[in-house]
Design a protein around this motif. Sequence first.
Motif, PDB file in Angstrom:
ATOM      1  N   LEU A   1       0.817  -1.214   0.000  1.00 14.26           N
ATOM      2  CA  LEU A   1       0.000   0.000   0.000  1.00 14.26           C
ATOM      3  C   LEU A   1       0.850   1.263   0.000  1.00 14.26           C
ATOM      4  N   ARG A   2       2.134   1.111  -0.258  1.00 15.07           N
ATOM      5  CA  ARG A   2       3.124   2.180  -0.206  1.00 15.07           C
ATOM      6  C   ARG A   2       3.188   2.816   1.171  1.00 15.07           C
ATOM      7  N   GLY A   3       3.060   1.950   2.168  1.00 18.03           N
ATOM      8  CA  GLY A   3       3.240   2.405   3.528  1.00 18.03           C
ATOM      9  C   GLY A   3       4.707   2.367   3.921  1.00 18.03           C
TER      10      GLY A   3
ATOM     11  N   LEU B   1     -15.461   1.482   0.602  1.00 18.28           N
ATOM     12  CA  LEU B   1     -14.205   2.163   0.906  1.00 18.28           C
ATOM     13  C   LEU B   1     -13.919   2.127   2.404  1.00 18.28           C
ATOM     14  N   ALA B   2     -14.947   2.351   3.224  1.00 16.18           N
ATOM     15  CA  ALA B   2     -14.755   2.316   4.677  1.00 16.18           C
ATOM     16  C   ALA B   2     -14.321   0.934   5.136  1.00 16.18           C
ATOM     17  N   GLY B   3     -14.981  -0.111   4.629  1.00 19.80           N
ATOM     18  CA  GLY B   3     -14.580  -1.466   4.995  1.00 19.80           C
ATOM     19  C   GLY B   3     -13.168  -1.791   4.547  1.00 19.80           C
TER      20      GLY B   3
ATOM     21  N   VAL C   1      -0.314   4.050   5.400  1.00 22.80           N
ATOM     22  CA  VAL C   1      -1.026   3.204   4.445  1.00 22.80           C
ATOM     23  C   VAL C   1      -2.339   3.832   3.985  1.00 22.80           C
ATOM     24  N   LEU C   2      -2.759   4.912   4.634  1.00 22.21           N
ATOM     25  CA  LEU C   2      -4.062   5.491   4.305  1.00 22.21           C
ATOM     26  C   LEU C   2      -4.141   6.008   2.867  1.00 22.21           C
ATOM     27  N   PRO C   3      -3.162   6.807   2.374  1.00 21.60           N
ATOM     28  CA  PRO C   3      -3.291   7.281   0.979  1.00 21.60           C
ATOM     29  C   PRO C   3      -3.357   6.151  -0.030  1.00 21.60           C
ATOM     30  N   GLY C   4      -2.499   5.144   0.121  1.00 19.35           N
ATOM     31  CA  GLY C   4      -2.508   4.028  -0.821  1.00 19.35           C
ATOM     32  C   GLY C   4      -3.794   3.232  -0.760  1.00 19.35           C
TER      33      GLY C   4
ATOM     34  N   CYS D   1      -7.581  -2.747   5.965  1.00 25.93           N
ATOM     35  CA  CYS D   1      -6.142  -2.519   5.739  1.00 25.93           C
ATOM     36  C   CYS D   1      -5.445  -2.140   7.039  1.00 25.93           C
ATOM     37  N   LEU D   2      -6.081  -1.263   7.815  1.00 27.75           N
ATOM     38  CA  LEU D   2      -5.491  -0.871   9.094  1.00 27.75           C
ATOM     39  C   LEU D   2      -5.411  -2.065  10.041  1.00 27.75           C
TER      40      LEU D   2
END
Length: 408
Positions: free
Chosen positions: A78-80, A136-138, A162-165, A143-144
């Motif tokens: 995720l580009r984190g 999107l929320a799920g 990881v949020l932006p990716g 991911c988190l």
Amino acid sequence: MSLLDRVTPAARTESDGRSVGRGAPPYALAFGYGVLAPVAFALLLFAPVLASWTFDPRTSTQWADALAITASGVGLTLRGSISVPHNEIEGLHFAPMLLTALLLLLTRFAYRPVQSALDDADAAGEEQQRTPLAFLAGFVISCLGVTAVSLSGSAPVKWWSVLPGAILIALAAVMWSIRRDGTGVELPWAAKLAERLHLNVRRSLRPAIEGVGVLLTAGAMVTFVLVMTRLDRVGKVAALLDVHGSGIALLWFAQVLALPNLILFATGWLTGAPVVLGMGELSTSSATATVLPSIPVLGALPEPGALPGVFRLALLIPVLAGAFIGWRATWSMPVLTHLGRKLQVASSAAGLGALVVSILLWWSRAGMNPGQLDLIGPAMTSALWVAGELLVGAVIAAAAVHYRRRLR
């Protein structure tokens, strides 16, 4: 009322053509499939990671450690950014773009049942907009949650990174699914956006994507030639690592996953902007000595020093890609169309193509800090270079096509 009306299910159709009584929009279904996509991706990564440690007799890593490493891999995809405290690494980011593409594909297929449910229910435009937000929320929450498992291992993921990716991948997957799987989907915001976009911009979308494909193909060819001509050095670097057993398969598997990143490195190099290699760099004129990670494929890089002058001809490749964009953007337009309109369409296509390439170049970059490897990848000045080169090629080709067809 006829007999047919009496036995028909409760769903009725209003005058606007939309059905009534089919139930509420599938918000819960969308949220659930959004949660499922990252989990399924993590399980796919977990299998080879667990196998590599299971079959290597020299490792003492437990399956729980393999699970944490898998979560770190999801974060990188995720580009984190991850940290490795016992190696004094505060931040490391590198997104293998083949894994990113796999996650995007899984997310798109995860949204397909949601889109099918919306189509079956003949959902209204408002429902078509809100349901992707539930997905999107799920997806973001999942991911988190998946990356949080890395906190129990040696390479924890910084959750905010990881949020932006995650948001970009979810949005891209939803738009892809709506484009390919939606039947008669009407989104009010999309309709308003299309109305505001100038006709020239709408005409330039396909030529821009095709031009990006041409440029990336050129980057792939450069990467292939460079690796094949220096295959002996790649083999020497691999031998120095002294990797055995499943580690060999894992090493080469990881390099294959990073192949799109290397192609984008070559694409950035074609623009004339340097490829930053920590404290050194590689341009079309020279290569600077630097310390690099012990990754076999990096052995294909040229030796430090001046490069042959013929390498400067690589700058023509983005210009030729721009010429292809200009030709594709204007060839189908009527012969009597004013030259100014054709140049506008060609310029819009070149600008969109440069924007897509710039985003891909940014995503392909890697880095590790503190240390000398804080950046590995194309310099962001390559975005300016590729924009100018594509624009020059597109304008020249559009003018040439215009006058050639008028003089016939």
